[in-house]
Design a protein around this motif. Structure first.
Motif, PDB file in Angstrom:
ATOM      1  N   GLN A 139       0.962   0.546  -5.817  1.00  0.00           N
ATOM      2  CA  GLN A 139       0.696   0.990  -4.450  1.00  0.00           C
ATOM      3  C   GLN A 139      -0.687   1.618  -4.338  1.00  0.00           C
ATOM      4  O   GLN A 139      -1.436   1.358  -3.390  1.00  0.00           O
ATOM      5  CB  GLN A 139       1.760   1.999  -4.017  1.00  0.00           C
ATOM      6  CG  GLN A 139       3.139   1.405  -3.847  1.00  0.00           C
ATOM      7  CD  GLN A 139       4.188   2.473  -3.563  1.00  0.00           C
ATOM      8  OE1 GLN A 139       4.083   3.607  -4.037  1.00  0.00           O
ATOM      9  NE2 GLN A 139       5.200   2.107  -2.786  1.00  0.00           N
ATOM     10  N   ARG A 140      -1.037   2.430  -5.316  1.00  0.00           N
ATOM     11  CA  ARG A 140      -2.348   3.089  -5.282  1.00  0.00           C
ATOM     12  C   ARG A 140      -3.482   2.080  -5.430  1.00  0.00           C
ATOM     13  O   ARG A 140      -4.531   2.216  -4.782  1.00  0.00           O
ATOM     14  CB  ARG A 140      -2.419   4.160  -6.375  1.00  0.00           C
ATOM     15  CG  ARG A 140      -1.509   5.358  -6.116  1.00  0.00           C
ATOM     16  CD  ARG A 140      -1.836   6.503  -7.050  1.00  0.00           C
ATOM     17  NE  ARG A 140      -1.540   6.172  -8.450  1.00  0.00           N
ATOM     18  CZ  ARG A 140      -0.361   6.356  -9.035  1.00  0.00           C
ATOM     19  NH1 ARG A 140       0.663   6.861  -8.335  1.00  0.00           N
ATOM     20  NH2 ARG A 140      -0.191   6.064 -10.309  1.00  0.00           N
ATOM     21  N   ASN A 141      -3.285   1.072  -6.263  1.00  0.00           N
ATOM     22  CA  ASN A 141      -4.314   0.033  -6.412  1.00  0.00           C
ATOM     23  C   ASN A 141      -4.538  -0.699  -5.092  1.00  0.00           C
ATOM     24  O   ASN A 141      -5.680  -0.952  -4.691  1.00  0.00           O
ATOM     25  CB  ASN A 141      -3.909  -0.972  -7.490  1.00  0.00           C
ATOM     26  CG  ASN A 141      -4.045  -0.416  -8.891  1.00  0.00           C
ATOM     27  OD1 ASN A 141      -4.688   0.615  -9.099  1.00  0.00           O
ATOM     28  ND2 ASN A 141      -3.442  -1.098  -9.862  1.00  0.00           N
ATOM     29  N   GLU A 199      -3.911   0.391  -2.065  1.00  0.00           N
ATOM     30  CA  GLU A 199      -4.530   1.315  -1.119  1.00  0.00           C
ATOM     31  C   GLU A 199      -6.026   1.437  -1.393  1.00  0.00           C
ATOM     32  O   GLU A 199      -6.847   1.401  -0.461  1.00  0.00           O
ATOM     33  CB  GLU A 199      -3.869   2.693  -1.232  1.00  0.00           C
ATOM     34  CG  GLU A 199      -4.401   3.725  -0.259  1.00  0.00           C
ATOM     35  CD  GLU A 199      -4.008   3.451   1.180  1.00  0.00           C
ATOM     36  OE1 GLU A 199      -4.716   3.950   2.087  1.00  0.00           O
ATOM     37  OE2 GLU A 199      -3.001   2.743   1.401  1.00  0.00           O
ATOM     38  N   ALA A 200      -6.388   1.553  -2.644  1.00  0.00           N
ATOM     39  CA  ALA A 200      -7.804   1.695  -2.996  1.00  0.00           C
ATOM     40  C   ALA A 200      -8.596   0.446  -2.619  1.00  0.00           C
ATOM     41  O   ALA A 200      -9.726   0.553  -2.128  1.00  0.00           O
ATOM     42  CB  ALA A 200      -7.942   1.976  -4.493  1.00  0.00           C
ATOM     43  N   TYR A 241      -4.813  -8.403  -0.786  1.00  0.00           N
ATOM     44  CA  TYR A 241      -5.566  -7.394  -1.515  1.00  0.00           C
ATOM     45  C   TYR A 241      -6.617  -7.985  -2.441  1.00  0.00           C
ATOM     46  O   TYR A 241      -7.733  -7.465  -2.555  1.00  0.00           O
ATOM     47  CB  TYR A 241      -4.603  -6.504  -2.317  1.00  0.00           C
ATOM     48  CG  TYR A 241      -3.548  -5.850  -1.468  1.00  0.00           C
ATOM     49  CD1 TYR A 241      -3.898  -5.061  -0.377  1.00  0.00           C
ATOM     50  CD2 TYR A 241      -2.192  -6.010  -1.751  1.00  0.00           C
ATOM     51  CE1 TYR A 241      -2.937  -4.451   0.413  1.00  0.00           C
ATOM     52  CE2 TYR A 241      -1.222  -5.407  -0.970  1.00  0.00           C
ATOM     53  CZ  TYR A 241      -1.592  -4.637   0.111  1.00  0.00           C
ATOM     54  OH  TYR A 241      -0.623  -4.041   0.894  1.00  0.00           O
ATOM     55  N   ASN A 297       3.163   4.775  -6.730  1.00  0.00           N
ATOM     56  CA  ASN A 297       3.033   4.238  -8.083  1.00  0.00           C
ATOM     57  C   ASN A 297       1.685   3.535  -8.219  1.00  0.00           C
ATOM     58  O   ASN A 297       0.919   3.426  -7.247  1.00  0.00           O
ATOM     59  CB  ASN A 297       4.195   3.288  -8.416  1.00  0.00           C
ATOM     60  CG  ASN A 297       4.271   2.111  -7.455  1.00  0.00           C
ATOM     61  OD1 ASN A 297       3.273   1.429  -7.207  1.00  0.00           O
ATOM     62  ND2 ASN A 297       5.464   1.862  -6.908  1.00  0.00           N
ATOM     63  N   ALA A 298       1.390   3.052  -9.402  1.00  0.00           N
ATOM     64  CA  ALA A 298       0.074   2.471  -9.683  1.00  0.00           C
ATOM     65  C   ALA A 298      -0.205   1.256  -8.812  1.00  0.00           C
ATOM     66  O   ALA A 298      -1.326   1.075  -8.317  1.00  0.00           O
ATOM     67  CB  ALA A 298      -0.032   2.103 -11.160  1.00  0.00           C
ATOM     68  N   ARG A 302       0.809  -1.214   0.000  1.00  0.00           N
ATOM     69  CA  ARG A 302       0.000   0.000   0.000  1.00  0.00           C
ATOM     70  C   ARG A 302       0.845   1.268   0.000  1.00  0.00           C
ATOM     71  O   ARG A 302       1.897   1.339   0.627  1.00  0.00           O
ATOM     72  CB  ARG A 302      -0.917   0.009   1.216  1.00  0.00           C
ATOM     73  CG  ARG A 302      -1.929  -1.095   1.255  1.00  0.00           C
ATOM     74  CD  ARG A 302      -2.627  -1.134   2.596  1.00  0.00           C
ATOM     75  NE  ARG A 302      -3.348   0.115   2.868  1.00  0.00           N
ATOM     76  CZ  ARG A 302      -3.946   0.366   4.027  1.00  0.00           C
ATOM     77  NH1 ARG A 302      -3.870  -0.506   5.023  1.00  0.00           N
ATOM     78  NH2 ARG A 302      -4.601   1.502   4.187  1.00  0.00           N
ATOM     79  N   GLY A 303       0.354   2.259  -0.697  1.00  0.00           N
ATOM     80  CA  GLY A 303       1.040   3.541  -0.737  1.00  0.00           C
ATOM     81  C   GLY A 303       0.438   4.413  -1.815  1.00  0.00           C
ATOM     82  O   GLY A 303      -0.648   4.130  -2.332  1.00  0.00           O
ATOM     83  N   HIS A 304       1.153   5.486  -2.183  1.00  0.00           N
ATOM     84  CA  HIS A 304       0.637   6.419  -3.183  1.00  0.00           C
ATOM     85  C   HIS A 304       1.669   6.748  -4.247  1.00  0.00           C
ATOM     86  O   HIS A 304       1.417   7.575  -5.122  1.00  0.00           O
ATOM     87  CB  HIS A 304       0.198   7.717  -2.491  1.00  0.00           C
ATOM     88  CG  HIS A 304      -0.849   7.500  -1.435  1.00  0.00           C
ATOM     89  ND1 HIS A 304      -2.184   7.321  -1.727  1.00  0.00           N
ATOM     90  CD2 HIS A 304      -0.750   7.410  -0.080  1.00  0.00           C
ATOM     91  CE1 HIS A 304      -2.872   7.142  -0.612  1.00  0.00           C
ATOM     92  NE2 HIS A 304      -2.018   7.195   0.406  1.00  0.00           N
TER      93      HIS A 304
END
Length: 395
Positions: free
Chosen positions: A56-58, A60-61, A261, A53-54, A49-51
């Motif tokens: 990480q953003r996926n 997180e979402a 995830y 790269n794609a 999770r994170g913000h």
């Protein structure tokens, strides 16, 4: 709104195998949108999770969406949703953390009606802390758990009461709200096993009044994992063992390691699928209420058919509580439960026999460790399934 299982059966690839599934109390079959959501999550970029790269953003979402979906399902807050491998694992983990504040002579109360996953963790925790275990019994002739039984075992040393919202063995749905009132008046906390309940009723944590609620998405058309929901402020008061570099934020402090995830994506899809089973508008929570009410109406009609068929066969039915799910535990005269289950399996009907980990309940019913035959309904159950079940039981 009316609901007919015929409208959705084609959504379940597993049904193409031709089995009549009455094993839903042990886990439901999975609809295609859930399978597709899991596959899609794995097919796209995915990372921790994170913000940045794609991937990480996926990730997180997926987590944010799953917490909100579960919160909508149970009437809780997404900040209070904790994910784990199973309800059993979550209960064991939290029992150790909660019991860390107990002293010798403190008391924990467990119910004879419960699945062992809501009994043994508390017994183990009590033994480790020198706490006393008190038992609440249910009436084996009616399968009812009277809150008055609880009142007799509570004291000023009671720290926690663990009880089911619906028995996975018998379907009994105790009056959790009345139990919560007694527990809180005694200054204790209430842990509720909602694994079976959440598959058959709209969970309303505010109305139930519990402090902790656990459920498992694979019991309501989702993938295999567990969920705990509590008020974020309550979670803030607990300090579990964790890795030094891992976050201390709530609810993440309770989630050990990387979350699955793809499984969480499947859980969101399962909740959305349930919310869309009957036509309607409004919030996801509103649509869930409409769908679950319609499912309950359909299941009630089917379970009444099964009850009439069992009566005609002279079966002994142990599921007798006034408020219960569409789950029946029974024996046929002169035939061992395991033999009945084998007979049904031979004609393509999945209805196993056993105690289903509700060992204390099975023993309290006089069934020992062998248990009995259990049938349970799911949204995809239909009259054809019931026909096959009753025909198989008749031999």
């Amino acid at each position: 709104m009316p609901f007919a299982s015929s409208q959705i059966r084609s959504d379940f690839p597993a049904l193409a195998a031709g089995l009549a599934h009455f094993d839903s109390p042990g886990g439901t079959q999975t609809p295609a949108p859930v399978i597709e959501a899991i596959s899609s999550a794995l097919a796209g970029p995915l990372a921790n999770r994170g913000h940045g790269n794609a991937g990480q953003r996926n990730a997180e979402a997926v987590v944010v969406q799953a917490r909100q979906a579960v919160a909508d399902l149970v009437g809780g807050r997404p900040e209070g949703v904790v994910f784990g491998r199973s309800a059993t694992q979550l209960t064991f983990d939290f029992s150790r953390t909660i019991a860390a504040s107990w002293s010798p002579g403190d008391e924990v109360v467990v119910s004879r009606l419960d699945h062992d996953a809501n009994i043994r963790p508390w017994l183990v925790a009590a033994e480790a802390r020198g706490a006393v275990v008190r038992w609440v019994e249910f009436d084996p002739t009616t399968a009812e758990l009277d809150p008055a039984q609880l009142a007799g075992v509570l004291s000023d040393r009671t720290r926690l009461v663990a009880v089911t919202a619906a028995s996975n063995l018998l379907g009994t749905m105790p009056d959790v709200a009345a139990i919560a009132e007694l527990v809180h008046a005694a200054g204790a906390q209430l842990w509720v096993d909602g694994v079976h309940y959440s598959a058959h009723a709209l969970v309303d944590l505010g109305a139930l009044g519990c402090d902790y609620f656990v459920c498992s998405p694979y019991k309501f058309l989702g993938p295999h994992h567990g969920v705990l929901v509590a008020e974020p402020s309550l979670l803030e008061s607990l300090h579990p063992d964790k890795l030094l570099p891992s976050t201390d934020a709530v609810p993440e402090r309770f989630e050990l390691g990387t979350l699955p995830y793809e499984v969480l994506a499947g859980t969101t899809a399962a909740i959305d699928y349930l919310a869309g089973l009957v036509p309607g508008s409004g919030s996801r929570r509103d649509r869930l209420g409409a769908s679950l009410a319609a499912i309950e109406q359909t299941e009630q009609r089917l379970v009444e058919r099964i009850e009439r068929g069992l009566a005609d066969l002279g079966a002994t039915r142990y599921s007798k509580a006034r408020h219960r799910t569409s789950t029946l535990l029974f024996d046929l005269p002169g035939i061992a439960a395991a033999e009945v289950a084998d007979r049904l399996a031979a004609v393509g009907v999945s209805a196993p026999a056993g105690h289903f980990y509700a060992l204390e309940a099975s023993r309290h019913l006089g069934l020992g460790d062998r248990g009995a035959v259990r049938v349970g309904l799911a949204p995809y159950s239909d009259d054809g399934d019931v026909d096959r079940l009753l025909s198989g039981l008749a031999g």
